[in-house]
Design an enzyme around this catalytic site. Structure first.
Site, mmCIF file in Angstrom:
data_model
loop_
_atom_site.group_PDB
_atom_site.id
_atom_site.type_symbol
_atom_site.label_atom_id
_atom_site.label_comp_id
_atom_site.label_asym_id
_atom_site.label_seq_id
_atom_site.Cartn_x
_atom_site.Cartn_y
_atom_site.Cartn_z
ATOM 1 N N LYS A 65 0.814 -1.213 0.000
ATOM 2 C CA LYS A 65 0.000 0.000 0.000
ATOM 3 C C LYS A 65 0.854 1.271 0.000
ATOM 4 O O LYS A 65 2.064 1.233 0.198
ATOM 5 C CB LYS A 65 -0.975 -0.016 1.189
ATOM 6 N N ARG A 74 -3.436 -10.143 5.115
ATOM 7 C CA ARG A 74 -4.031 -10.164 3.767
ATOM 8 C C ARG A 74 -2.992 -9.617 2.800
ATOM 9 O O ARG A 74 -2.590 -8.451 2.904
ATOM 10 C CB ARG A 74 -5.306 -9.326 3.740
#
Length: 274
Positions: free
Chosen positions: A221, A255
């Site tokens: 991210k 995740r």
């Protein structure tokens, strides 16, 4: 701490890894990389061989500025792949990344095991009721607004206190409806700027007070690649560092896009902690 997936108890005394399969052409990292049945099968098989405990399948891109698609298009992308993966890998626990109750319903009716909702039920008033009827585990994430405006909705009186209050209310609502298995996701990158994401990670252990499994979704991210002025393609090492911190601070699920590296994080941090 356990959840029930299709009659199997998943024990989180050892953290688990959730591999990501995106069916969208515009996801921030792997959008468009897999576009055929063969691609999806190979991608899922690789993740399962590397040790993924869950596969998270999403057909709606939630990155800032992503194109909005209809429920019909989301279903058209998603359901054939759910059927394909479960035909090839019947034992796999599929998580469905959606905020739409009808998508959740049809996916579970076709064999999916969990629902992963970025909105915590806020974008579809029928979602929590639907999950309660389906009696599947529900990943409850924190986000404000929607993917188009969430980046502008990051003003908090106290980030951690505000998130804990949000989860307390949502958990109470879910319990009242009869949802038994809940997983908490604080929502890295959703309605939070880079500084807030690092604050959230630094205090992640405070979410243990909710006494529920905790998911960390930090893979590749922007808090990683924008810190180094690079790209998502160059964010694997940073992901591994922050996944390790997540585990040491109490995360039960990672995740990730890169399963092998995450599984190694789990094994090594478990040895350190034990």
């Amino acid at each position: 701490m356990t959840i029930n997936c299709k009659g199997t108890l998943i024990d989180f005394s050892t953290p688990k890894v959730m591999g990501i399969v995106n069916l969208t052409p515009d996801s921030f990292y792997d959008g468009g990389r897999n576009s055929s049945e063969k691609d999806y099968l190979q991608h899922a098989e690789k993740m399962l061989k590397e040790g993924a405990d869950f596969i998270d399948v999403g057909a709606y891109s939630s990155r800032p500025g992503a194109v909005d698609i209809s429920e019909e298009e989301e279903l058209m992308r998603l359901i054939p792949v759910v059927q394909l993966l479960l035909k090839e890998f019947p034992e796999v626990f599929l998580s469905i990344d959606t905020f739409r109750s009808e998508v959740a319903r049809q996916a579970v009716e076709n064999g999916a095991a969990l629902i992963n909702d970025i909105s915590g039920g806020s974008l579809d008033s029928e979602m929590l009721k639907t999950v309660a009827e389906l009696q599947v585990p529900y990943i409850l994430m924190h986000m404000r607004g929607n993917p188009k405006n969430m980046k502008d909705l990051n003003q908090y009186d106290d980030l951690i206190k505000d998130l804990l209050f949000y989860f307390s209310e949502k958990i109470s609502e879910a319990r009242d409806l009869g949802i038994n298995d809940l997983i908490i996701d604080p929502g890295f990158g959703f309605s939070k700027n880079i500084a807030q994401n690092f604050e959230l990670l630094s205090k992640l252990e405070l979410f243990k007070s909710l006494n529920l499994p905790l998911l960390s979704g930090i893979s590749r991210k922007s808090l990683i690649y924008k810190t180094f002025h690079t790209t998502p393609d160059e964010a694997l090492n940073g992901t591994t560092v922050l996944n390790t911190i997540s585990l040491l601070k109490g995360a039960h699920i990672l995740r990730v896009h890169d399963v092998k590296e995450a599984v190694e994080c789990v094994k090594l941090t478990s040895l350190v902690r034990n």
